[in-house]
Design a protein around this motif. Structure first.
Motif: not given
Length: 202
Positions: A36, A51, A69, A11, A8, A104-105, A173
């Protein structure tokens, strides 16, 4: 052959705000910003509906339990940097910031052809199940800065995927995730292509 590193990178969240698109005032939370990063890995709460700090302006197409998400592969960022520069929406040496695709990710190690409905991304403190591909809309084109962006996503298949929250918790993250296979009947790439063909038929 070594497996890709599943990590990841960022974020990203956003509150719904008003956008002026072709003279229309519409609400959108597509303009995600990193909260993040590996340099500042703040832990973000993962709830059943998404989130902490994130909103969806149109619940008919985003959000809900099955689309809580949205994840996007960082491997496609070079493509978007190139096509945006070709469209004069950005400079050639300008990088695309994480979250600009509305995700989001921002992740590595999992592309649409290898992501199947029902697969689970198991992070250290939460688990997210792949539910369906993202379908681009006019808001995406507006944020990307050129009208062909929707067509480019449809043609490339670089759509990313929505996730349902299987196990709430927190996320940050820099974390890696394990891919736990589901039934593996239909991939995100296959389902996205089917949905795009259906759009053309409408």
């Amino acid at each position: 052959m070594s497996l890709p590193k599943r990590q990841l990178l960022s974020v990203n969240v956003a509150a719904a705000t008003a956008l002026n698109i072709n003279g229309r005032r519409v609400m959108s939370a597509i303009g995600k910003r990193a909260v993040s990063t590996p340099e500042a890995p703040q832990r973000i709460e993962v709830r059943p509906l998404g989130l902490a700090g994130d909103e969806q302006a149109d619940a008919t197409v985003h959000g809900g339990l099955q689309k809580a998400v949205y994840a996007y592969p960082h491997e496609h960022y070079a493509f978007w940097q190139t096509v945006r520069a070709q469209a004069r929406a950005q400079l050639w040496d300008e990088t695309v910031p994480h979250g600009m695709l509305g995700e989001n990710l921002t992740i590595t190690g999992l592309l649409e052809a290898d992501a199947y409905i029902g697969d689970v991304l198991a992070f250290p403190d939460c688990a997210l199940a792949i539910s369906e591909p993202r379908q681009p809309c006019f808001k995406f084109a507006a944020v990307m800065g050129f009208p062909q962006a929707v067509k480019m996503m449809a043609q490339s298949g670089y759509c990313g995927f929505y996730l349902a929250v299987r196990q709430p918790g927190t996320i940050a993250a820099g974390e890696t995730y394990e891919l736990i296979p589901g039934p593996r009947d239909v991939s995100i790439r296959e389902l996205f292509q089917t949905k795009m063909r259906g759009r053309k038929a409408d």
